[in-house]
Each structure stands twice: as structure tokens, then as C-alpha cells.
Design a protein around this motif. Structure first.
Motif, PDB file in Angstrom:
ATOM      1  N   PHE A 295       0.828  -1.205   0.000  1.00  9.01           N
ATOM      2  CA  PHE A 295       0.000   0.000   0.000  1.00  9.01           C
ATOM      3  C   PHE A 295       0.867   1.262   0.000  1.00  9.01           C
ATOM      4  N   PHE A 296       1.852   1.299   0.875  1.00  8.02           N
ATOM      5  CA  PHE A 296       2.728   2.471   0.930  1.00  8.02           C
ATOM      6  C   PHE A 296       3.500   2.648  -0.377  1.00  8.02           C
ATOM      7  N   LEU A 297       3.915   1.557  -0.978  1.00  7.02           N
ATOM      8  CA  LEU A 297       4.615   1.636  -2.254  1.00  7.02           C
ATOM      9  C   LEU A 297       3.702   2.231  -3.327  1.00  7.02           C
ATOM     10  N   THR A 298       2.457   1.813  -3.352  1.00  5.30           N
ATOM     11  CA  THR A 298       1.499   2.380  -4.302  1.00  5.30           C
ATOM     12  C   THR A 298       1.314   3.876  -4.049  1.00  5.30           C
ATOM     13  N   CYS A 299       1.190   4.254  -2.790  1.00  2.48           N
ATOM     14  CA  CYS A 299       1.039   5.685  -2.456  1.00  2.48           C
ATOM     15  C   CYS A 299       2.245   6.489  -2.929  1.00  2.48           C
ATOM     16  N   ARG A 300       3.428   5.954  -2.726  1.00  3.20           N
ATOM     17  CA  ARG A 300       4.653   6.652  -3.132  1.00  3.20           C
ATOM     18  C   ARG A 300       4.786   6.727  -4.648  1.00  3.20           C
ATOM     19  N   ASN A 301       4.422   5.656  -5.324  1.00  2.00           N
ATOM     20  CA  ASN A 301       4.555   5.628  -6.780  1.00  2.00           C
ATOM     21  C   ASN A 301       3.506   6.474  -7.493  1.00  2.00           C
ATOM     22  N   TYR A 302       2.370   6.658  -6.846  1.00  2.00           N
ATOM     23  CA  TYR A 302       1.271   7.416  -7.454  1.00  2.00           C
ATOM     24  C   TYR A 302       0.738   8.460  -6.477  1.00  2.00           C
ATOM     25  N   PRO A 303       1.557   9.454  -6.135  1.00  2.00           N
ATOM     26  CA  PRO A 303       1.135  10.435  -5.114  1.00  2.00           C
ATOM     27  C   PRO A 303      -0.061  11.284  -5.544  1.00  2.00           C
ATOM     28  N   ASP A 304      -0.368  11.315  -6.839  1.00  2.00           N
ATOM     29  CA  ASP A 304      -1.511  12.097  -7.309  1.00  2.00           C
ATOM     30  C   ASP A 304      -2.842  11.381  -7.093  1.00  2.00           C
ATOM     31  N   LEU A 305      -2.790  10.075  -6.788  1.00  2.00           N
ATOM     32  CA  LEU A 305      -4.025   9.359  -6.476  1.00  2.00           C
ATOM     33  C   LEU A 305      -4.484   9.736  -5.072  1.00  2.00           C
ATOM     34  N   ASP A 306      -5.762   9.800  -4.876  1.00  2.00           N
ATOM     35  CA  ASP A 306      -6.302  10.176  -3.569  1.00  2.00           C
ATOM     36  C   ASP A 306      -6.596   8.921  -2.753  1.00  2.00           C
ATOM     37  N   ILE A 307      -5.534   8.134  -2.464  1.00  2.00           N
ATOM     38  CA  ILE A 307      -5.708   6.883  -1.722  1.00  2.00           C
ATOM     39  C   ILE A 307      -4.986   6.892  -0.372  1.00  2.00           C
ATOM     40  N   PHE A 308      -4.164   7.884  -0.132  1.00  2.00           N
ATOM     41  CA  PHE A 308      -3.405   7.975   1.108  1.00  2.00           C
ATOM     42  C   PHE A 308      -4.327   8.394   2.249  1.00  2.00           C
ATOM     43  N   PHE A 309      -3.888   8.197   3.509  1.00  2.00           N
ATOM     44  CA  PHE A 309      -4.687   8.534   4.690  1.00  2.00           C
ATOM     45  C   PHE A 309      -5.224   9.959   4.617  1.00  2.00           C
ATOM     46  N   LEU A 310      -4.326  10.883   4.287  1.00  2.00           N
ATOM     47  CA  LEU A 310      -4.717  12.286   4.217  1.00  2.00           C
ATOM     48  C   LEU A 310      -5.267  12.581   2.829  1.00  2.00           C
TER      49      LEU A 310
ATOM     50  N   GLU B 296      -5.264  21.368  -8.610  1.00  2.00           N
ATOM     51  CA  GLU B 296      -5.752  22.035  -9.813  1.00  2.00           C
ATOM     52  C   GLU B 296      -5.672  23.557  -9.680  1.00  2.00           C
ATOM     53  N   THR B 297      -5.704  24.034  -8.437  1.00  2.00           N
ATOM     54  CA  THR B 297      -5.647  25.485  -8.226  1.00  2.00           C
ATOM     55  C   THR B 297      -4.217  26.003  -8.283  1.00  2.00           C
ATOM     56  N   ILE B 298      -3.265  25.090  -8.233  1.00  2.00           N
ATOM     57  CA  ILE B 298      -1.862  25.493  -8.313  1.00  2.00           C
ATOM     58  C   ILE B 298      -1.472  25.560  -9.786  1.00  2.00           C
ATOM     59  N   THR B 299      -1.119  26.750 -10.223  1.00  2.00           N
ATOM     60  CA  THR B 299      -0.752  26.914 -11.628  1.00  2.00           C
ATOM     61  C   THR B 299       0.760  26.968 -11.820  1.00  2.00           C
ATOM     62  N   ASP B 300       1.471  27.337 -10.796  1.00  2.00           N
ATOM     63  CA  ASP B 300       2.918  27.429 -10.866  1.00  2.00           C
ATOM     64  C   ASP B 300       3.529  26.031 -10.760  1.00  2.00           C
ATOM     65  N   LYS B 301       4.347  25.673 -11.738  1.00  3.52           N
ATOM     66  CA  LYS B 301       4.956  24.336 -11.767  1.00  3.52           C
ATOM     67  C   LYS B 301       5.806  24.077 -10.523  1.00  3.52           C
ATOM     68  N   GLU B 302       6.517  25.091 -10.063  1.00  4.11           N
ATOM     69  CA  GLU B 302       7.362  24.940  -8.874  1.00  4.11           C
ATOM     70  C   GLU B 302       6.509  24.640  -7.641  1.00  4.11           C
ATOM     71  N   GLN B 303       5.377  25.319  -7.504  1.00  8.97           N
ATOM     72  CA  GLN B 303       4.480  25.058  -6.377  1.00  8.97           C
ATOM     73  C   GLN B 303       3.903  23.646  -6.448  1.00  8.97           C
ATOM     74  N   LEU B 304       3.582  23.202  -7.664  1.00 18.47           N
ATOM     75  CA  LEU B 304       3.049  21.863  -7.848  1.00 18.47           C
ATOM     76  C   LEU B 304       4.083  20.808  -7.448  1.00 18.47           C
ATOM     77  N   GLU B 305       5.324  21.010  -7.830  1.00 15.87           N
ATOM     78  CA  GLU B 305       6.398  20.080  -7.453  1.00 15.87           C
ATOM     79  C   GLU B 305       6.599  20.074  -5.941  1.00 15.87           C
ATOM     80  N   GLN B 306       6.522  21.232  -5.323  1.00 18.62           N
ATOM     81  CA  GLN B 306       6.656  21.317  -3.860  1.00 18.62           C
ATOM     82  C   GLN B 306       5.509  20.578  -3.175  1.00 18.62           C
ATOM     83  N   SER B 307       4.316  20.715  -3.701  1.00 18.89           N
ATOM     84  CA  SER B 307       3.151  20.028  -3.158  1.00 18.89           C
ATOM     85  C   SER B 307       3.323  18.509  -3.257  1.00 18.89           C
ATOM     86  N   LYS B 308       3.828  18.023  -4.383  1.00 22.54           N
ATOM     87  CA  LYS B 308       4.075  16.590  -4.557  1.00 22.54           C
ATOM     88  C   LYS B 308       5.154  16.101  -3.599  1.00 22.54           C
TER      89      LYS B 308
END
Length: 131
Positions: free
Chosen positions: A22-37, A43-55
Motif C-alpha cells: 500500500f505504501f509503495l502504491t502511495c509513493r509511486n502514485y502520489p496524485d491518487l487520492d488513496i493515502f490517509f490524508l 488544480e488550483t496550483i498553476t505554478d509548476k514549482e508550487q506543484l512540485e513542492q506540493s508533490k
């Protein structure tokens, strides 16, 4: 009480490989909404740098969640086997002291602690996370 802890250790042992997957899946696909949090809307983040920081922050949370689970599993095992004093004095103490000095670890703990065993949370809060 001891039987309950023994049952809990058995449960952790039986779920070890499933949790790892499960943790491996969460790490490999952080954009999926399957993690605890829940996944914060990127989608509201338009700046690529902010998006990378969020990931990056999400991957850190996933990594800390896995770390906390591993420590909890060993805490419960030590508690069940009456080895808690060894757990408290051993390598775990130094290891946890180092991690809980980090702001990102404390932040992750604050967000994730409700997902863990109550006695484990009390132990961490008393000894590491709250200073």
C-alpha cells in the motif's frame, strides 16, 4: 490485556506485506487520492514549482506514515513482550529523537497521529513530539 496486545502484534505481522504494498502504491502514485490524508486540490496550483513542492510534501507525508507504522509495530511488539524499557533505551530512542527534531516530521506527525494506536500516540507525544 496482554492477550489484546498479542493479538495486535499478530495483526501487524499478518498485514506487514500488505501495508508495504500500500505504501509503495502511495509513493509511486502520489496524485491518487488513496493515502490517509486527502489529496489537496492541486488544480488550483498553476505554478509548476508550487506543484512540485506540493508533490514533494505529499511524498514526505507518505514516507513518514510508513516510518510511524514501522515504529508503532515495534513499539507494540516491545510492549507485548515486556521489553518496553529496552525499546525506550535502545537505538529507537536515538533514531526517534533525531526524526522528531525535524519540522517536517513534526508536521507529518500532527496530521497523521490519529491513524495510529492510542497508546503508541501517547508514548510518542510524551517522549518525542511535544516539547
Amino acid at each position: 490485556k496482554k492477550n489484546e496486545r498479542e493479538r495486535q502484534v499478530g495483526l501487524y505481522e499478518s498485514l506487514k506485506s500488505e501495508w508495504s504494498a500500500f505504501f509503495l502504491t502511495c509513493r509511486n502514485y502520489p496524485d491518487l487520492d488513496i493515502f490517509f490524508l486527502p489529496l489537496e486540490c492541486s488544480e488550483t496550483i498553476t505554478d509548476k514549482e508550487q506543484l512540485e513542492q506540493s508533490k514533494k510534501e505529499r511524498l514526505e507525508q507518505i514516507g513518514f506514515a510508513q516510518l510511524f507504522w514501522i515504529v508503532q509495530r515495534n513499539y507494540v511488539r516491545a510492549y507485548t513482550d515486556d521489553l518496553l524499557t529496552e525499546f525506550e533505551r535502545g537505538e529507537w530512542k536515538v533514531f526517534l529523537e533525531e526524526y522528531f527534531r525535524r519540522a517536517n516530521c513534526l508536521d507529518a506527525w500532527g496530521k497523521l497521529k490519529d491513524f495510529y494506536d492510542k497508546k503508541f500516540v501517547e508514548y510518542i507525544e510524551k517522549n518525542y513530539a511535544i516539547r
